[in-house]
Enzyme design. Structure first.
Site, PDB file in Angstrom:
ATOM      1  N   TYR A   1      14.339  25.767 -31.396  1.00  0.00           N
ATOM      2  CA  TYR A   1      14.183  24.916 -32.572  1.00  0.00           C
ATOM      3  C   TYR A   1      15.552  24.798 -33.224  1.00  0.00           C
ATOM      4  O   TYR A   1      16.156  25.803 -33.609  1.00  0.00           O
ATOM      5  CB  TYR A   1      13.177  25.525 -33.551  1.00  0.00           C
ATOM      6  CG  TYR A   1      12.988  24.714 -34.814  1.00  0.00           C
ATOM      7  CD1 TYR A   1      12.289  23.496 -34.784  1.00  0.00           C
ATOM      8  CD2 TYR A   1      13.506  25.151 -36.031  1.00  0.00           C
ATOM      9  CE1 TYR A   1      12.118  22.754 -35.947  1.00  0.00           C
ATOM     10  CE2 TYR A   1      13.325  24.411 -37.188  1.00  0.00           C
ATOM     11  CZ  TYR A   1      12.633  23.208 -37.135  1.00  0.00           C
ATOM     12  OH  TYR A   1      12.458  22.470 -38.280  1.00  0.00           O
TER      13      TYR A   1
ATOM     14  N   ASP B   1      23.905  27.311 -31.573  1.00  0.00           N
ATOM     15  CA  ASP B   1      23.186  27.227 -32.845  1.00  0.00           C
ATOM     16  C   ASP B   1      23.008  28.662 -33.342  1.00  0.00           C
ATOM     17  O   ASP B   1      22.096  29.374 -32.920  1.00  0.00           O
ATOM     18  CB  ASP B   1      21.832  26.535 -32.627  1.00  0.00           C
ATOM     19  CG  ASP B   1      20.986  26.525 -33.902  1.00  0.00           C
ATOM     20  OD1 ASP B   1      21.361  27.197 -34.878  1.00  0.00           O
ATOM     21  OD2 ASP B   1      19.941  25.856 -33.891  1.00  0.00           O
TER      22      ASP B   1
ATOM     23  N   LYS C   1      21.650  29.395 -43.283  1.00  0.00           N
ATOM     24  CA  LYS C   1      20.977  30.597 -43.807  1.00  0.00           C
ATOM     25  C   LYS C   1      21.962  31.528 -44.533  1.00  0.00           C
ATOM     26  O   LYS C   1      22.347  31.253 -45.656  1.00  0.00           O
ATOM     27  CB  LYS C   1      20.210  31.296 -42.689  1.00  0.00           C
ATOM     28  CG  LYS C   1      19.135  30.347 -42.065  1.00  0.00           C
ATOM     29  CD  LYS C   1      18.084  31.092 -41.301  1.00  0.00           C
ATOM     30  CE  LYS C   1      17.159  30.183 -40.517  1.00  0.00           C
ATOM     31  NZ  LYS C   1      16.062  29.614 -41.278  1.00  0.00           N
TER      32      LYS C   1
END
Ligand code: HOZ
Length: 428
Positions: free
Chosen positions: A140, A235, A263
């Site tokens: 994802y 990622d 994040k």
């Protein structure tokens, strides 16, 4: 009450939530509506206190409402919330990031992980002049059209087979391969010779639960990308600053061409980054023709939270040593509790994030992650919640530990897990 808050929210938001993973669809019950959080704890609207292992899905590595981060945010907010013009603080953050990630020579600040990965993919296409992107099954990378194909996280949790609204012509430009299978990538490069712009990978998967790369896998990815003129995009939105002051590229010495962060780098505020080799980043506007922009990009308050978080981590020489030791203790304690009660379970961990799968086979990719007994996961989740432990409400996510989780918190969690597994074994 949470149930009443949900009813009110359902009238104005799809599913009553503003991101699908927050709904308790796969585990049952009502999502907690949070009133406040502090350190390792969150408090819901019913006044109940929970030990929190969601950590806002990863950013809160210092724990909630860290006093230094809150002070930096408050101080900065008092001088203005947004200017739409550069600030010196953005450059300060960039230097901290570059120190942590030497592979990021130049970068662009954006607002979310989705923006970072979407922009990195556009840049890979713009730089190489090629149309195709490779991603891995269950990975994802946010919800941009070209990356939502065979996705994990909420898409896996809700078992959404394919997302309506993404034109077939766009989905067809994304090739999906199994993770940890180098032969599949080799064959794909041969089949689509000269057409693949880039390979985007979570170097440690987090969105099918935690799945580590096999030994040598990332190095082999690097080699194949170089041989075939495709960019390698890491990622590291989830893995960045999770295991060391840097990411998987530091630990493995595999150098991606581009890296995406989010994040932790925003300290709990909306901030993400994509960047990499200066030669490639020179293609981004205004230096080059690949366009990407944002009114709130580099927002001063978000930047202040990021700087305060990274500086605080950096100021503690044994930060990761302590964090990882506690994560190891927690993971081992929960695994032992499951085994003692007679449950077959596999635990995968990367630094301070981990996932327990209820299966008897090694979990190495999405197919094996899906062998987990998700009905049992749901019962375990509800049992832990009743014990005051808040885990991600999905099998296909990770538990995050923060520096605010004390030894007593870990002990309490293991005691709770032991109790819950005993109850589950007794059929309760
Ligand atoms: N990456 C997070 C899930 N694994 C995002 C949280 C969300 O989608 O709200």
């Amino acid at each position: 009450m949470n149930a009443e808050a949900l009813k009110a929210a359902e009238k104005v938001f799809p599913g009553g939530v503003n991101s699908p993973v927050r709904a308790f669809k796969s585990v049952g019950g009502s999502p907690l509506f949070i009133k406040r959080a502090s350190g390792s704890r969150i408090f819901d609207v019913e006044g109940r206190e929970y030990l929190d292992y969601v950590g806002s899905w990863g950013p809160m590595i210092l724990g909630h409402a860290d006093p230094d981060v809150i002070a930096a945010v408050t101080r900065t907010a008092a001088s203005g919330l947004s200017f739409g013009a550069p600030t010196e603080a953005e450059t300060e953050l960039a230097h901290l990031v570059r120190e942590a990630f030497p592979v990021i020579e130049k970068m662009r600040l954006v607002n979310s992980g989705t923006e970072a990965t979407m922009s990195a993919v556009r840049l890979a296409r713009g730089f190489t002049g090629r149309p195709l992107i490779v991603k891995f099954d269950g990975a994802y990378h946010g919800h941009a059209d070209s990356l939502l194909v065979s996705a994990g996280s909420g898409v896996a949790t809700l078992a959404i087979p394919g997302c309506p609204g993404i034109p077939e012509s766009i989905a067809a430009c994304t090739l999906v391969l199994p993770f940890n299978n180098i032969a599949a990538l080799q064959a794909c490069f041969e089949k689509h010779a000269g057409q693949i712009a880039g390979v985007i990978v979570e170097p440690v998967c987090g969105n099918i639960g935690v799945v580590n790369p096999a030994d040598g896998y990332l190095a082999a990815l690097r080699k194949l990308c170089s041989e075939h003129g495709a960019l390698l995009i890491f990622d590291e939105v989830m893995t960045g600053f999770r295991s060391c002051f840097g990411g998987v590229s530091n630990l493995t010495e595999v150098c991606p061409d581009l890296t995406c962060l989010g994040k932790i780098v925003g300290g709990g505020m909306p901030l993400a980054i994509y960047g990499g080799r200066a030669e490639i980043m020179a293609h981004i506007a205004p230096d080059g023709p690949v366009y990407q922009a944002g009114t709130l990009a580099g927002n001063p308050v978000a930047v202040a939270a990021g700087i305060a978080t990274l500086k605080k981590i950096k100021s503690q020489p044994h930060f990761y040593e302590h964090l990882l030791a506690r994560a190891g203790k927690l993971e081992a304690g929960i695994a032992a509790a499951a085994a003692t009660a007679g449950f077959k379970a596999v635990s995968n961990r990367f630094g301070s994030m981990f996932t327990m799968f209820f299966t008897d086979q090694p979990v190495v990719d999405y197919a094996t992650a899906k062998t987990s007994n998700t009905a049992l996961f749901a019962r375990w989740f509800r049992g832990m919640l009743a014990e005051g432990v808040y885990l991600a409400p999905s099998q296909f996510e990770a538990a995050f530990l923060s520096a605010a989780h004390s030894d007593a918190d870990i002990h309490h969690t293991i005691v709770a897990a032991t109790h819950v597994f005993k109850q589950l074994a007794a059929g309760k």
